[in-house]
Design an enzyme around this catalytic site. Structure first.
Site, mmCIF file in Angstrom:
data_model
loop_
_atom_site.group_PDB
_atom_site.id
_atom_site.type_symbol
_atom_site.label_atom_id
_atom_site.label_comp_id
_atom_site.label_asym_id
_atom_site.label_seq_id
_atom_site.Cartn_x
_atom_site.Cartn_y
_atom_site.Cartn_z
ATOM 1 N N LYS A 4 0.845 -1.198 0.000
ATOM 2 C CA LYS A 4 0.000 0.000 0.000
ATOM 3 C C LYS A 4 0.878 1.244 0.000
ATOM 4 C CE LYS A 4 -4.483 -0.094 2.255
ATOM 5 N NZ LYS A 4 -5.127 -0.020 3.576
HETATM 6 C C1 E4P Z 1 -8.575 0.626 3.547
HETATM 7 O O1 E4P Z 1 -7.749 -0.120 3.074
HETATM 8 C C2 E4P Z 1 -8.425 1.321 4.843
HETATM 9 O O2 E4P Z 1 -7.684 0.506 5.701
HETATM 10 C C3 E4P Z 1 -9.742 1.575 5.542
HETATM 11 O O3 E4P Z 1 -10.843 1.181 4.771
HETATM 12 C C4 E4P Z 1 -9.846 2.934 6.156
HETATM 13 O O4 E4P Z 1 -11.113 3.072 6.754
HETATM 14 P P1 E4P Z 1 -11.478 4.154 7.870
HETATM 15 O O5 E4P Z 1 -11.851 5.421 7.191
HETATM 16 O O6 E4P Z 1 -12.619 3.540 8.604
HETATM 17 O O7 E4P Z 1 -10.236 4.306 8.734
#
Ligand code: E4P
Length: 215
Positions: A84
Site C-alpha cells: 500500500k
Molecule cells: C482501507 O484499506 C483502509 O484501511 C480503511 O478502509 C480505512 O477506513 P477508515 O476510514 O474507517 O479508517
C-alpha cells in the site's frame, strides 16, 4: 464483487475466514497499531496464512525510495503480500518502480477520480477510494466509485481493481457493488451486521416452534 476484511485483528480474521467469503485482507498503520505489541511482519505473514488472497501491508515512508525499499521487504514475506502506498506523486513513482519488479501495489487514500486515473496509469493493482471519509465531508462518497468505475471501464488498457474502502455500514457494501467496485473491504463488525436481520431471526424462531408443535 469480492469482500476483503479491513483489520489486523487475527481473531476477527480467523472467524471471518471460516465463513468462506473472504478474498483478501487490508491493513493500515492505524489498524496495526490497534493490535498492541503485535509484530508487523509476524502479523502480516500470519494473515497471509489464514486468507488465500491479496494482503495489503502499508508503507510509512513519504518518499518513493523509502516506499520502494519497504515494498521490496514486505513483498518478500509472502507471495500474497501487496504494497500500500499513498495517492501522492511519490506514491506514483513507487508504484512504477515496484510494478517493474512484479510487485503489486494498492494505492490508498484516494479521494478523487484523477488520483485514481493516475494510479492506474502508473500500474496500480488496486485503487482504494475511501467512501466513508468522503461521506464525512458531506459529499457522496459513492459518487467517487461511480466516476472511477466509468473512467476505468471505458479504457481497456486499465486493469486496476477498484476497492471500496472506509466502509461504515452494510448499505455501503451494496452501493459499492452497484457503483462498480471490484472489491469492498469491510470492518468485521460491518460484515457481522450485514448478516443480521430481524426477519431471519423471527423466521428461525417460527420454524423451530412449528417443528416442535408437529404431531
Ligand atoms: C482501507 O484499506 C483502509 O484501511 C480503511 O478502509 C480505512 O477506513 P477508515 O476510514 O474507517 O479508517
Amino acid at each position: 464483487m469480492q469482500l476483503y476484511l479491513d483489520t489486523a485483528n487475527l481473531d476477527e480474521i480467523r472467524e471471518a475466514a471460516t465463513w468462506g467469503v473472504l478474498s483478501g485482507v487490508t491493513t493500515n498503520p492505524t489498524l496495526i497499531a490497534r493490535e498492541k505489541g503485535a509484530d508487523f511482519k509476524a502479523t502480516i505473514t500470519e494473515i497471509a496464512e489464514l486468507v488465500d488472497g491479496p494482503i495489503s501491508a502499508e508503507t510509512i515512508s513519504l518518499d518513493a525510495a523509502g516506499m520502494v525499499q519497504e515494498g521490496i521487504e514486505y513483498a518478500a514475506w509472502h507471495p500474497n503480500v501487496i504494497i500500500k502506498v499513498p495517492s501522492t506523486t511519490e506514491g506514483l513513482k513507487a508504484v512504477t518502480q515496484l510494478a517493474r519488479r512484479g510487485i503489486r501495489c494498492n494505492v490508498t487514500l484516494c479521494f478523487n477520480a484523477v488520483q485514481a486515473l493516475m494510479a492506474a496509469r502508473a500500474g496500480a493493482f488496486i485503487i482504494s477510494p475511501f467512501v466513508g471519509r468522503v461521506d464525512d465531508t458531506g459529499v457522496d462518497g459513492m459518487q467517487l466509485i461511480r466516476e472511477i468505475s466509468q473512467i476505468y471501464r471505458q479504457d481497456p488498457e486499465i486493469k486496476t481493481k477498484i476497492l471500496s474502502a472506509s466502509i461504515r455500514h452494510p448499505r455501503h457494501i451494496v452501493e459499492s457493488a452497484l457503483a462498480g467496485a471490484d472489491i469492498a473491504t469491510c470492518p468485521f463488525k460491518v460484515l457481522q451486521q450485514a448478516m443480521r436481520h430481524p426477519l431471519t431471526d423471527r423466521g428461525i424462531e417460527q420454524f423451530l416452534a412449528d417443528w416442535r408443535s408437529r404431531t
